[in-house]
Design a protein around this motif. Sequence first.
Motif, PDB file in Angstrom:
ATOM      1  N   ILE A   1       8.384 -16.741  -1.074  1.00  0.00           N
ATOM      2  CA  ILE A   1       9.750 -16.709  -0.553  1.00  0.00           C
ATOM      3  C   ILE A   1       9.976 -18.030   0.186  1.00  0.00           C
ATOM      4  CG2 ILE A   1       9.137 -15.590   1.627  1.00  0.00           C
ATOM      5  CD1 ILE A   1      11.793 -14.026   1.381  1.00  0.00           C
ATOM      6  N   SER A   2      11.180 -18.571   0.108  1.00  0.00           N
ATOM      7  CA  SER A   2      11.435 -19.879   0.707  1.00  0.00           C
ATOM      8  C   SER A   2      11.784 -19.755   2.187  1.00  0.00           C
ATOM      9  CB  SER A   2      12.594 -20.585  -0.012  1.00  0.00           C
ATOM     10  OG  SER A   2      13.825 -19.936   0.282  1.00  0.00           O
ATOM     11  N   LEU A   3      11.589 -20.830   2.906  1.00  0.00           N
ATOM     12  CA  LEU A   3      11.929 -20.849   4.332  1.00  0.00           C
ATOM     13  C   LEU A   3      13.435 -20.708   4.533  1.00  0.00           C
ATOM     14  CD1 LEU A   3       9.533 -23.654   5.620  1.00  0.00           C
ATOM     15  CD2 LEU A   3       9.325 -21.196   5.977  1.00  0.00           C
ATOM     16  N   ASP A   4      14.228 -21.318   3.656  1.00  0.00           N
ATOM     17  CA  ASP A   4      15.682 -21.179   3.771  1.00  0.00           C
ATOM     18  C   ASP A   4      16.101 -19.720   3.620  1.00  0.00           C
ATOM     19  OD1 ASP A   4      16.109 -23.841   4.219  1.00  0.00           O
ATOM     20  OD2 ASP A   4      16.602 -24.334   2.142  1.00  0.00           O
TER      21      ASP A   4
ATOM     22  N   LEU B   1      17.755 -14.365   5.917  1.00  0.00           N
ATOM     23  CA  LEU B   1      17.372 -12.969   6.140  1.00  0.00           C
ATOM     24  C   LEU B   1      17.383 -12.623   7.626  1.00  0.00           C
ATOM     25  CD1 LEU B   1      14.419 -12.611   3.597  1.00  0.00           C
ATOM     26  CD2 LEU B   1      16.738 -11.713   3.368  1.00  0.00           C
ATOM     27  N   LEU B   2      16.959 -13.556   8.450  1.00  0.00           N
ATOM     28  CA  LEU B   2      16.972 -13.316   9.895  1.00  0.00           C
ATOM     29  C   LEU B   2      18.394 -13.010  10.368  1.00  0.00           C
ATOM     30  CD1 LEU B   2      15.528 -13.234  12.603  1.00  0.00           C
ATOM     31  CD2 LEU B   2      15.831 -15.716  12.775  1.00  0.00           C
ATOM     32  N   ASP B   3      19.363 -13.780   9.872  1.00  0.00           N
ATOM     33  CA  ASP B   3      20.756 -13.530  10.233  1.00  0.00           C
ATOM     34  C   ASP B   3      21.221 -12.166   9.733  1.00  0.00           C
ATOM     35  OD1 ASP B   3      20.892 -16.017  11.418  1.00  0.00           O
ATOM     36  OD2 ASP B   3      21.770 -17.000   9.660  1.00  0.00           O
TER      37      ASP B   3
END
Length: 299
Positions: free
Chosen positions: A278-281, A286-288
Amino acid sequence: EGFVPHKKIKLIVGCNEENGWACIEHYAQVTTLPETGISPDAEFPVIYAEKGILQLRLHFPVDGEAPFVQLDGGKQGNMVCAHCEATPREPDPDRAEKAGLKTYGRRIVSFGKSAHGSTPELGENAILPMLRYFADECPAAKRVIECVFDDVYGLGKLEDETGKLTMSPNIIRYRSDQLQVIVDIRYPATLSAERVLSIVKKFGVPYETIHAQKPLLTDKDSELVQTLLSVYESCTGQKAEPIAIGGGTYARALKHGVGFGPEMPGDVSCIHMADEYISLDRIRLLLDIYTEAIRRLTK
């Protein structure tokens, strides 16, 4: 940020989701599962339905002397077999090569491509070329092909709004004069396991159920589904509708549960494949999304 939730928030992390759910069974024994929740182990926008799951071990008897002394393939019951090997009694490298198999000494090997058992069409099953190699001299191998690859009894015709039944034979073992095959079946959410098994019995071979989970079917108009749809739309700018999948998540352990992310529509799935990532972006997005979802569900 000063936000005070009006409901208790629990983060439950289980480590046996792929092999039987003993983790969730233990959790339910020692404390109380929440009634409502999300599982971030699927895809967006919102998973309102998950097909029922049946993993069966089928026993196909090998009459007489088998044309192989060893045959093994597959690692996990819910992963498309990517490697199958056998030791023929009479090795024939030329015939193996014509069948698309590799030869290593006396062993012959079939290579495929793994994928999630709920989406076998995304993989390449290594068991099938091996069975075809032996089918003319081994009726049991031919019978396995007919029942679980060619689907001569029409299990794949079972269908509803949540999709068609899928059947993926993911593990094969030659043991005790039998070809033992573990198949992963994902059946439409409005149907019953009994309906599926009534067709499996037509195979005419002994079988045992080694894993079973009832379907997940949550009302599309429920507060949970509609709230999460609203969160997805506000965070991505994309209008969306709830969807159904063949995969299984911890959401089914709850009275009101749904799958919610992390895959986005249009993503190339790498679940259960080599180099799953999974990418950092994506993690930042996802955090948002999950922060806003928890906020709205607990305000």
